[in-house]
Motif scaffolding. Structure first.
Motif, PDB file in Angstrom:
ATOM      1  N   PRO A 159       0.831  -1.210   0.000  1.00  0.00           N
ATOM      2  CA  PRO A 159       0.000   0.000   0.000  1.00  0.00           C
ATOM      3  C   PRO A 159       0.861   1.254   0.000  1.00  0.00           C
ATOM      4  CG  PRO A 159       0.069  -0.974   2.185  1.00  0.00           C
ATOM      5  CD  PRO A 159       0.770  -1.942   1.275  1.00  0.00           C
ATOM      6  N   ASP A 160       0.257   2.370  -0.340  1.00  0.00           N
ATOM      7  CA  ASP A 160       0.995   3.638  -0.402  1.00  0.00           C
ATOM      8  C   ASP A 160       1.558   4.056   0.955  1.00  0.00           C
ATOM      9  OD1 ASP A 160       0.490   3.804  -3.089  1.00  0.00           O
ATOM     10  OD2 ASP A 160      -1.260   5.121  -2.877  1.00  0.00           O
ATOM     11  N   ASP A 161       0.905   3.634   2.031  1.00  0.00           N
ATOM     12  CA  ASP A 161       1.365   4.016   3.372  1.00  0.00           C
ATOM     13  C   ASP A 161       2.164   2.894   4.042  1.00  0.00           C
ATOM     14  OD1 ASP A 161      -0.682   2.231   3.712  1.00  0.00           O
ATOM     15  OD2 ASP A 161      -1.743   3.388   5.234  1.00  0.00           O
ATOM     16  N   ALA A 162       2.823   2.069   3.242  1.00  0.00           N
ATOM     17  CA  ALA A 162       3.534   0.900   3.779  1.00  0.00           C
ATOM     18  C   ALA A 162       4.660   1.291   4.726  1.00  0.00           C
ATOM     19  CB  ALA A 162       4.082   0.048   2.640  1.00  0.00           C
ATOM     20  N   TRP A 163       5.393   2.367   4.402  1.00  0.00           N
ATOM     21  CA  TRP A 163       6.606   2.688   5.160  1.00  0.00           C
ATOM     22  C   TRP A 163       6.274   3.637   6.298  1.00  0.00           C
ATOM     23  CZ3 TRP A 163       9.654  -0.943   4.085  1.00  0.00           C
ATOM     24  CH2 TRP A 163       9.694  -1.482   2.802  1.00  0.00           C
ATOM     25  N   THR A 164       5.814   3.049   7.392  1.00  0.00           N
ATOM     26  CA  THR A 164       5.480   3.809   8.587  1.00  0.00           C
ATOM     27  C   THR A 164       6.756   4.132   9.364  1.00  0.00           C
ATOM     28  OG1 THR A 164       5.208   1.781   9.872  1.00  0.00           O
ATOM     29  CG2 THR A 164       3.257   2.639   8.721  1.00  0.00           C
ATOM     30  N   ASP A 165       6.612   4.912  10.444  1.00  0.00           N
ATOM     31  CA  ASP A 165       7.768   5.236  11.284  1.00  0.00           C
ATOM     32  C   ASP A 165       8.406   3.966  11.847  1.00  0.00           C
ATOM     33  OD1 ASP A 165       7.331   7.882  10.796  1.00  0.00           O
ATOM     34  OD2 ASP A 165       6.271   8.263  12.689  1.00  0.00           O
ATOM     35  N   GLN A 166       7.580   2.961  12.153  1.00  0.00           N
ATOM     36  CA  GLN A 166       8.111   1.718  12.709  1.00  0.00           C
ATOM     37  C   GLN A 166       8.981   0.970  11.698  1.00  0.00           C
ATOM     38  OE1 GLN A 166       4.994   2.710  12.889  1.00  0.00           O
ATOM     39  NE2 GLN A 166       4.486   2.853  15.081  1.00  0.00           N
ATOM     40  N   LEU A 167       8.740   1.203  10.403  1.00  0.00           N
ATOM     41  CA  LEU A 167       9.491   0.504   9.361  1.00  0.00           C
ATOM     42  C   LEU A 167      10.524   1.399   8.682  1.00  0.00           C
ATOM     43  CD1 LEU A 167       6.621  -1.549   7.659  1.00  0.00           C
ATOM     44  CD2 LEU A 167       8.349  -2.373   9.269  1.00  0.00           C
ATOM     45  N   ALA A 168      10.802   2.554   9.279  1.00  0.00           N
ATOM     46  CA  ALA A 168      11.751   3.492   8.670  1.00  0.00           C
ATOM     47  C   ALA A 168      13.137   2.860   8.514  1.00  0.00           C
ATOM     48  CB  ALA A 168      11.839   4.767   9.507  1.00  0.00           C
ATOM     49  N   GLU A 169      13.537   2.044   9.483  1.00  0.00           N
ATOM     50  CA  GLU A 169      14.849   1.396   9.416  1.00  0.00           C
ATOM     51  C   GLU A 169      14.930   0.441   8.228  1.00  0.00           C
ATOM     52  OE1 GLU A 169      17.572  -1.712  12.065  1.00  0.00           O
ATOM     53  OE2 GLU A 169      15.849  -0.692  12.968  1.00  0.00           O
ATOM     54  N   TYR A 170      13.845  -0.281   7.964  1.00  0.00           N
ATOM     55  CA  TYR A 170      13.837  -1.213   6.840  1.00  0.00           C
ATOM     56  C   TYR A 170      13.822  -0.471   5.501  1.00  0.00           C
ATOM     57  CZ  TYR A 170      12.926  -4.874  10.244  1.00  0.00           C
ATOM     58  OH  TYR A 170      13.031  -5.738  11.311  1.00  0.00           O
ATOM     59  N   GLU A 171      13.098   0.658   5.462  1.00  0.00           N
ATOM     60  CA  GLU A 171      13.089   1.457   4.230  1.00  0.00           C
ATOM     61  C   GLU A 171      14.481   2.005   3.943  1.00  0.00           C
ATOM     62  OE1 GLU A 171      10.662   5.202   2.191  1.00  0.00           O
ATOM     63  OE2 GLU A 171      10.732   4.988   4.386  1.00  0.00           O
ATOM     64  N   ALA A 172      15.178   2.477   4.975  1.00  0.00           N
ATOM     65  CA  ALA A 172      16.540   2.985   4.796  1.00  0.00           C
ATOM     66  C   ALA A 172      17.471   1.883   4.298  1.00  0.00           C
ATOM     67  CB  ALA A 172      17.059   3.569   6.107  1.00  0.00           C
ATOM     68  N   GLY A 173      17.286   0.662   4.817  1.00  0.00           N
ATOM     69  CA  GLY A 173      18.103  -0.464   4.369  1.00  0.00           C
ATOM     70  C   GLY A 173      17.875  -0.794   2.913  1.00  0.00           C
ATOM     71  N   ILE A 174      16.630  -0.723   2.474  1.00  0.00           N
ATOM     72  CA  ILE A 174      16.315  -0.977   1.063  1.00  0.00           C
ATOM     73  C   ILE A 174      17.009   0.042   0.174  1.00  0.00           C
ATOM     74  CG2 ILE A 174      14.461  -0.858  -0.644  1.00  0.00           C
ATOM     75  CD1 ILE A 174      12.613  -2.112   1.354  1.00  0.00           C
ATOM     76  N   LEU A 175      16.902   1.312   0.529  1.00  0.00           N
ATOM     77  CA  LEU A 175      17.495   2.361  -0.306  1.00  0.00           C
ATOM     78  C   LEU A 175      19.010   2.254  -0.338  1.00  0.00           C
ATOM     79  CD1 LEU A 175      15.229   5.384   0.725  1.00  0.00           C
ATOM     80  CD2 LEU A 175      15.102   3.982  -1.339  1.00  0.00           C
ATOM     81  N   ASP A 176      19.629   1.892   0.779  1.00  0.00           N
ATOM     82  CA  ASP A 176      21.074   1.715   0.808  1.00  0.00           C
ATOM     83  C   ASP A 176      21.493   0.552  -0.093  1.00  0.00           C
ATOM     84  OD1 ASP A 176      23.674   2.383   1.738  1.00  0.00           O
ATOM     85  OD2 ASP A 176      23.606   0.713   3.141  1.00  0.00           O
ATOM     86  N   ASP A 177      20.755  -0.551  -0.036  1.00  0.00           N
ATOM     87  CA  ASP A 177      21.049  -1.686  -0.919  1.00  0.00           C
ATOM     88  C   ASP A 177      20.882  -1.314  -2.385  1.00  0.00           C
ATOM     89  OD1 ASP A 177      21.755  -3.472   1.044  1.00  0.00           O
ATOM     90  OD2 ASP A 177      19.799  -4.456   1.150  1.00  0.00           O
ATOM     91  N   PHE A 178      19.868  -0.503  -2.678  1.00  0.00           N
ATOM     92  CA  PHE A 178      19.631  -0.115  -4.070  1.00  0.00           C
ATOM     93  C   PHE A 178      20.758   0.749  -4.617  1.00  0.00           C
ATOM     94  CE2 PHE A 178      14.706  -0.599  -4.065  1.00  0.00           C
ATOM     95  CZ  PHE A 178      14.871  -1.974  -4.023  1.00  0.00           C
ATOM     96  N   VAL A 179      21.336   1.601  -3.773  1.00  0.00           N
ATOM     97  CA  VAL A 179      22.486   2.402  -4.206  1.00  0.00           C
ATOM     98  C   VAL A 179      23.635   1.490  -4.622  1.00  0.00           C
ATOM     99  CG1 VAL A 179      24.287   3.991  -3.416  1.00  0.00           C
ATOM    100  CG2 VAL A 179      21.893   4.458  -2.880  1.00  0.00           C
ATOM    101  N   HIS A 180      23.934   0.491  -3.801  1.00  0.00           N
ATOM    102  CA  HIS A 180      25.001  -0.455  -4.136  1.00  0.00           C
ATOM    103  C   HIS A 180      24.671  -1.239  -5.397  1.00  0.00           C
ATOM    104  CE1 HIS A 180      26.352   0.349  -0.011  1.00  0.00           C
ATOM    105  NE2 HIS A 180      27.497  -0.203  -0.357  1.00  0.00           N
TER     106      HIS A 180
END
Length: 345
Positions: A252-273
């Motif tokens: 859903p559009d609201d998937a990345w809540t504050d509780q999942l902010a750490e996981y979202e940051a991990g995804i973006l870091d992996d995507f950069v690599h």
């Protein structure tokens, strides 16, 4: 599909053959413990489950035979399968459905607190430590290389997951899919963490995609003798990107809540690599063109790039700024790589 039921509900009818996951929870609390039953349905199957209210658990009746005439008496109490949602579910379980041995290993009953470990109630997943990604005999520079480049560990985990089957990546991606649906539909944190670890394995497996080792010269800086490169096998990474894109598309559009902010940051870091690795792999293959045997088959880079662009496009609705273009020379000038640390264990 989700539904609130009462005592009149007794199951589903018209369930198509294939992999299915039935999720339920008792009570009205939205964050209650959810139970999951993962099962492969065959044509004409009748699956009977009995609910024990005292234990809040379900039991299977494998020996009970029900005639079709008796089944007709249940018809008014059976909900029709939601076929409109079947294509999305199939996109989330493509590898689970394709790997029978892996599915048979993973099938069963779990709840929100099942974890990745040994035991009858655990998730039967291939275990590994993403922080120890080097061979047992590696020392010094080799440990540094494989701690940043997860190619060796990815190869080992795929072999362990496949147990000798030909398409090794299919088994691991089946586990990747199971972890995702358990995290999404059963709020299982252990599955979410394992899903993230598998994602990192693929995103940081540089040499497996044909990219030069970390901190070696970028292909655009090669001079004189060009290293001889074996054509990389990209099947696993193309399948991984397609699977990950399907997973992100169903969120859903609201998937990345504050509780999942750490996981979202991990995804973006992996995507950069991952983006940098694909760029370096493209540059290395182009730079080595003079040294290659023309009879060598071209790797599936076009499909890899298309899969990356689909993934990049999927992230736009969350404001993710993923570059769809893969400029292999731009990565060489990255200031981040200039000052990146070298770690020796």
């Amino acid at each position: 599909m989700s539904a609130v039921t009462d005592h009149g509900f007794e199951g589903y009818k018209f369930v198509p053959a294939g992999v299915h996951m039935f999720v339920w929870r008792a009570g009205e609390e939205d964050m209650g413990v959810r139970n999951v039953f993962l099962h492969r349905c065959e044509q004409g199957d009748v699956v009977l489950r009995k609910y024990d209210a005292q234990k809040d658990a379900w039991t299977t009746e494998p020996r009970l035979v029900v005639s079709h005439d008796h089944l007709k008496t249940f018809d008014s109490h059976l909900a029709a399968y939601p076929f409109a949602q079947l294509p999305q579910w199939q996109s989330l379980t493509r590898h689970l459905g394709a790997s029978k041995d892996t599915f048979d290993r993973l099938a069963g009953e779990y709840d929100s607190f099942a974890y990745v470990a040994e035991g009858p109630q655990s998730l039967k997943l291939t275990q590994f430590d993403i922080k120890r990604s080097w061979p047992p005999d590696a020392t010094g520079a080799n440990r540094t290389q494989w701690s940043m480049d997860k190619s060796w560990l990815l190869d080992r985990v795929m072999r362990d997951a496949a147990s000798g089957s030909n398409a090794e990546h299919v088994a691991l991606l089946a586990e990747f899919e199971l972890c995702f649906v358990l995290a999404l539909y059963a709020n299982n944190v252990s599955a979410l963490e394992h899903w993230a670890a598998i994602r990192t394995l693929f995103c940081r497996a540089a040499t497996r995609m044909g990219a030069p080792s970390y901190y070696s010269l970028h292909p655009c800086e090669w001079q004189g003798d060009t290293p001889t490169l074996a054509p990389p096998s990209l099947d696993a990474h193309i399948a991984f990107l397609d699977t990950l894109a399907a997973q992100l598309q169903c969120l859903p559009d609201d998937a990345w809540t504050d509780q999942l902010a750490e996981y979202e940051a991990g995804i973006l870091d992996d995507f950069v690599h991952l983006q940098r690795t694909i760029g370096r792999a493209l540059g290395a293959w182009a730079a080595s063109s003079r040294m290659r045997d023309e009879r060598v088959a071209e790797p599936r880079f076009a499909e890899l790039i298309a899969a990356w662009r689909t993934l990049a496009s999927t992230g736009r609705r969350w404001g993710w700024q993923l570059g769809a273009e893969l400029d292999e020379e731009a990565e060489a000038a990255s200031e981040d790589d200039e000052d990146a640390p070298v770690v020796v264990y």
